[in-house]
Design a protein around this motif. Structure first.
Motif, short mmCIF file in Angstrom:
data_model
loop_
_atom_site.label_atom_id
_atom_site.label_comp_id
_atom_site.label_asym_id
_atom_site.label_seq_id
_atom_site.Cartn_x
_atom_site.Cartn_y
_atom_site.Cartn_z
N GLU A 1 0.83 -1.20 -0.09
CA GLU A 1 0.08 -0.12 0.14
C GLU A 1 0.91 1.18 -0.10
N TYR A 2 2.10 0.97 0.44
CA TYR A 2 3.01 2.37 0.45
C TYR A 2 4.06 2.36 -0.96
N GLN A 3 3.73 1.68 -1.79
CA GLN A 3 4.33 1.77 -3.34
C GLN A 3 5.74 1.47 -3.10
N TYR B 1 11.54 5.44 1.66
CA TYR B 1 10.12 5.00 2.05
C TYR B 1 9.55 5.48 3.27
N PRO B 2 8.30 5.40 3.30
CA PRO B 2 7.68 5.62 4.81
C PRO B 2 8.21 4.95 5.83
N GLN C 1 6.56 3.30 7.67
CA GLN C 1 5.94 1.91 7.93
C GLN C 1 6.62 0.56 7.05
N VAL C 2 7.01 1.19 6.17
CA VAL C 2 7.77 0.23 5.31
C VAL C 2 8.83 -0.90 5.74
#
Length: 301
Positions: free
Chosen positions: A34-36, A217-218, A220-221
């Motif tokens: 969802e975070y690409q 990346y965020p 969360q990743v």
């Protein structure tokens, strides 16, 4: 008697925890997408975060029978690390881009049937008539499970299912081919060496195809990559080993059917995935077929 029942109770608890934790991997992969993040980078995070632990185990636990190990045995370890952990994980992560986490776990669950077929093809181990029927029923269950998904997603569902099936085949090939090496190295040692080899393969893959933007990346990743490394890879591998030691492989195999069920439940709560009545029916058929194949296989041994 009390000590035996206590050990059995602990073994059951370890088995359930290990199977459930393993089943969280697909859910975390879907959440990370969802975070690409692409599948190669995500796989690199998972293996990279787990690597220090496996290196520590490799140094801490020496091979059980070092005098029996030859250079060619280490070459085989590299090969099975490539097939069993790199290719199997790569196909799995690729397939999860196209299908639901719950369906992924159902396909992966059929790997014992692939083990039986590969043993028959390459080692001429016989297959009983009941095993043949159980395998056919299992694959019929997979078709039933995917029927609704194919109607909705079409070719994407077929391609995703095929990739996951390749993951099951490569993992089964690893199990069939590596059995003769584990007594020489030991379970933990062999697993650690194979995981280190697979991490190197992932690193080489990333070097050729990655975007080299590992810090963009965020958070969360990275958190999901670490969680996959610890809670869906490292910890459950130890829990399962401890459970098998207490219960035996045959008894532990009974708890394997919790994998698809727990993945579907987790995917429902965390991914809002819905499973139709037809897919549940197909899953029951798959679990029954695989359980029958596993029981027959254990009985023959």
């Amino acid at each position: 008697m009390f000590k035996k029942s206590s050990a059995t109770g602990i073994g059951i608890l370890l088995a359930i925890l290990g199977v459930v934790l393993f089943s969280t991997k697909a859910v975390m992969v879907k959440l990370a997408y969802e975070y690409q993040v692409d599948h190669v980078t995500l796989l690199l995070f998972r293996m990279g975060f787990a690597l220090p632990f496996y290196i520590s185990i490799a140094f801490w636990k020496k091979p059980l029978h070092p005098k029996e190990i030859r250079i060619k045995d280490y070459v085989w370890v590299l090969f099975f690390g490539f097939v069993g952990y790199y290719l199997a994980s790569l196909f799995d992560f690729m397939g999860l881009q196209y299908i639901k986490a719950g369906l992924e776990r159902i396909i992966l669950f059929i790997y014992p049937t692939v083990v039986v077929l590969l043993s028959w093809l390459f080692f001429k181990k016989g297959i009983t008539r009941s095993q043949t029927w159980a395998i056919l029923v299992t694959y019929l269950g997979v078709v039933i499970t995917f029927w609704d998904e194919i109607q909705i997603q079409g070719e994407a569902a077929v391609w995703g299912g095929f990739l996951i099936f390749l993951s099951a085949i490569t993992y089964a090939a690893y199990l069939v081919g590596s059995g003769w090496l584990i007594p020489k190295f030991g379970v933990l040692q062999f697993t650690s060496y194979a995981m280190i080899a697979s991490t190197l393969c992932v690193g080489v893959h990333y070097a050729f195809s990655g975007n080299f933007e590992l810090t963009h990346y965020p958070w969360q990743v990275y958190a999901l990559g670490l969680a996959m490394a610890l809670f869906a890879t490292l910890i459950p591998s130890f829990l399962v080993s401890a459970a098998i030691e207490r219960l035996g492989a045959s008894t532990f195999s009974i708890f394997g059917s919790l994998g698809p069920i727990s993945t579907i439940v987790l995917a429902y709560f965390f991914l809002d995935e819905r499973i139709s009545a037809l897919q549940i029916f197909g899953m029951i058929i798959v679990i029954g077929g695989v359980s029958l194949v596993s029981v027959k296989r254990k009985a023959k041994h």
